[in-house]
Design a protein around this motif. Sequence first.
Motif, PDB file in Angstrom:
ATOM      1  N   GLY A  51       0.785  -1.228   0.000  1.00  0.00           N
ATOM      2  CA  GLY A  51       0.000   0.000   0.000  1.00  0.00           C
ATOM      3  C   GLY A  51       0.814   1.274   0.000  1.00  0.00           C
ATOM      4  O   GLY A  51       0.263   2.371   0.094  1.00  0.00           O
ATOM      5  N   ASN A  52       2.136   1.147  -0.137  1.00  0.00           N
ATOM      6  CA  ASN A  52       3.017   2.325  -0.137  1.00  0.00           C
ATOM      7  C   ASN A  52       3.891   2.361  -1.391  1.00  0.00           C
ATOM      8  O   ASN A  52       4.946   2.983  -1.388  1.00  0.00           O
ATOM      9  CB  ASN A  52       3.881   2.336   1.117  1.00  0.00           C
ATOM     10  CG  ASN A  52       4.776   1.096   1.222  1.00  0.00           C
ATOM     11  OD1 ASN A  52       4.766   0.242   0.330  1.00  0.00           O
ATOM     12  ND2 ASN A  52       5.544   1.001   2.296  1.00  0.00           N
ATOM     13  N   GLY A  53       3.454   1.653  -2.427  1.00  0.00           N
ATOM     14  CA  GLY A  53       4.231   1.607  -3.663  1.00  0.00           C
ATOM     15  C   GLY A  53       5.194   0.452  -3.738  1.00  0.00           C
ATOM     16  O   GLY A  53       5.908   0.313  -4.729  1.00  0.00           O
ATOM     17  N   THR A  54       5.233  -0.383  -2.694  1.00  0.00           N
ATOM     18  CA  THR A  54       6.156  -1.507  -2.692  1.00  0.00           C
ATOM     19  C   THR A  54       5.403  -2.818  -2.445  1.00  0.00           C
ATOM     20  O   THR A  54       4.268  -2.829  -1.951  1.00  0.00           O
ATOM     21  CB  THR A  54       7.247  -1.353  -1.614  1.00  0.00           C
ATOM     22  OG1 THR A  54       6.655  -1.435  -0.317  1.00  0.00           O
ATOM     23  CG2 THR A  54       7.969  -0.027  -1.775  1.00  0.00           C
ATOM     24  N   PHE A  55       6.099  -3.926  -2.783  1.00  0.00           N
ATOM     25  CA  PHE A  55       5.547  -5.268  -2.627  1.00  0.00           C
ATOM     26  C   PHE A  55       6.492  -6.114  -1.793  1.00  0.00           C
ATOM     27  O   PHE A  55       7.714  -5.939  -1.826  1.00  0.00           O
ATOM     28  CB  PHE A  55       5.355  -5.935  -3.996  1.00  0.00           C
ATOM     29  CG  PHE A  55       4.291  -5.311  -4.860  1.00  0.00           C
ATOM     30  CD1 PHE A  55       3.032  -5.888  -4.952  1.00  0.00           C
ATOM     31  CD2 PHE A  55       4.557  -4.152  -5.579  1.00  0.00           C
ATOM     32  CE1 PHE A  55       2.055  -5.324  -5.749  1.00  0.00           C
ATOM     33  CE2 PHE A  55       3.583  -3.580  -6.383  1.00  0.00           C
ATOM     34  CZ  PHE A  55       2.325  -4.161  -6.469  1.00  0.00           C
ATOM     35  N   GLU A  56       5.906  -7.064  -1.073  1.00  0.00           N
ATOM     36  CA  GLU A  56       6.672  -8.056  -0.317  1.00  0.00           C
ATOM     37  C   GLU A  56       6.406  -9.414  -0.928  1.00  0.00           C
ATOM     38  O   GLU A  56       5.246  -9.815  -1.092  1.00  0.00           O
ATOM     39  CB  GLU A  56       6.230  -8.037   1.150  1.00  0.00           C
ATOM     40  CG  GLU A  56       6.888  -9.114   2.000  1.00  0.00           C
ATOM     41  CD  GLU A  56       6.246  -9.248   3.370  1.00  0.00           C
ATOM     42  OE1 GLU A  56       6.862  -9.906   4.235  1.00  0.00           O
ATOM     43  OE2 GLU A  56       5.141  -8.710   3.576  1.00  0.00           O
TER      44      GLU A  56
END
Length: 548
Positions: A274-279
């Motif tokens: 939700g902040n422009g990144t993926f895990e």
Amino acid sequence: MTRRTLLLGALPLFGKVEFPGFRLADVTRAAGIDFRHNSGAFGAKYLPETMGPGCAFLDYDGDGWLDILLANGCDWPGHKRQRSTLRLYRNNRNGTFSDVTAAAGLAVEIYAMGVAAGDYDNDGWPDIYVTAVGQNRLFRNTGKGHFLDVTAAAGLAGRSSFSTSAMWFDYNRDGLLDLFVCNYVQWSPQHDVFCSVDGKNKSYCTPEAYRGSTCWLFRNRGDGTFEDVTAASGIFDTSSKSLGVALIDYDRDGWPDLVVANDTQPNKLYRNLGNGTFEEIGVRSGIAFSDDGRARAGMGIDVADFDNSGRNGIAITNFDNEMVALYRAGPSGTFADIAVESGIGAASRNTLGFGCVFFDADLDGRLDLAAVNGHIDATVRNMRSGYAQSPHLFLNQGGARFRNVAREAGAEFDTPKVARGLACGDWDNDGDVDLLLTTNQGPALLYRNDLLNGNRAFRLRVTGTRSNRDGIGTVVRLYTPEGAQMRTVKSGSSYLSQCELPVTFGLGPREEAERITVEWPSGLTQEFKNVHHGRYWLKEGGLLKPEA
């Protein structure tokens, strides 16, 4: 009664019956689809020759009728024998199609693999992204029956790769469609590896002969250009050998996640933070490996709520002797492969699967699964089911049990094929969902679903306003006394291919649903009660309207 309901008027209309309740009729020739895939094969046994092509259902001219786009390869440099291009077929709205490739500006000769359609500029017209061996292409729909190649202008030029599937989705929920691209391995004619079964004659290599290649993520800037955010988003991973991608809201937080099928490498699940990144949580979620801890040869993929649990499951096609994987979502955020107990495992063990789609073939309210098959090399010995292989059509029996009814669905559909791409969509606007598939070095095949059981459907096309105009990522739920069904508006899925954007719910013999809810990517939720069967259109924040 129609001619279709007359044929089985006495059969039970809802619930489990042995007869599938529908027929898949091959209408390719009657519909005017005249296509043959060119793999470019000339004896050098180049790896890409075994892999394509893909296909898509899209309404490129906005007339409410699905058109057909087919990817095509081409001859390799120095071995020119014929001209082969993409093919676009316009729906004539009378059961036939016309080839409009040249007029649409798509008579482009590239070694195309897959296609993805999405309105990235929110102008109301679906644009086309074509993956290829070499340079991928972005074609903007002008709305005048013509496409323009805007690859360079969009900032997507200068990248050469072996790309496969692609998907449009709005990963940052800003109302603009972003682009995810699967890349396979680091291959080029100049770096082709000599592989041989007998030590003398060249054969097609397996992917283990080549290094992997990272997928790409491009953020839509909203000005017609894209920014490469592959590394910044956490997607960068050169160990991947990706062939299929699907949209999933894994943790049901409203942020779109990604699940990627990899060939001989672990499957990946990218959780959107939700902040422009993926895990990446493939191993933790349980989809990375088979139950015996091996990375399988993942080809095609689809995501859907196949057990009407309110949670999306995952289907992934694999190599022969590996079975189709069917991952059922559990309450703890992990998936369990139930292929064996579902009946899908044993039926698919000896086939090599590519495209796959969940769709409600008989409109009974339970999602079925179609998977197309075909081997890689006709010269390989000890193939369990041959080079050309019959497709599967797994009819959902309820209770997460499936039965293969490909043969009962029609001898033409069941005929062995060297199949690759698969897409579903209601191209004849009769309410049931039809199939389109491609074959390697062979024809594209169009199957009309002739529903015979009298079941009804609720179909919905959405248009976003605050959300992206295609409404990709919108979740629709339909409620009847039998329970709730869930569908997601999505791009991507299957293998190199794309299904229609409208969603279909089977109502069985019911005239109406008690209610539907629509959850938009913007966060807006709408609810409508006592909805009659038929085709509808919904503009975000507006009223539910029947389609003409």
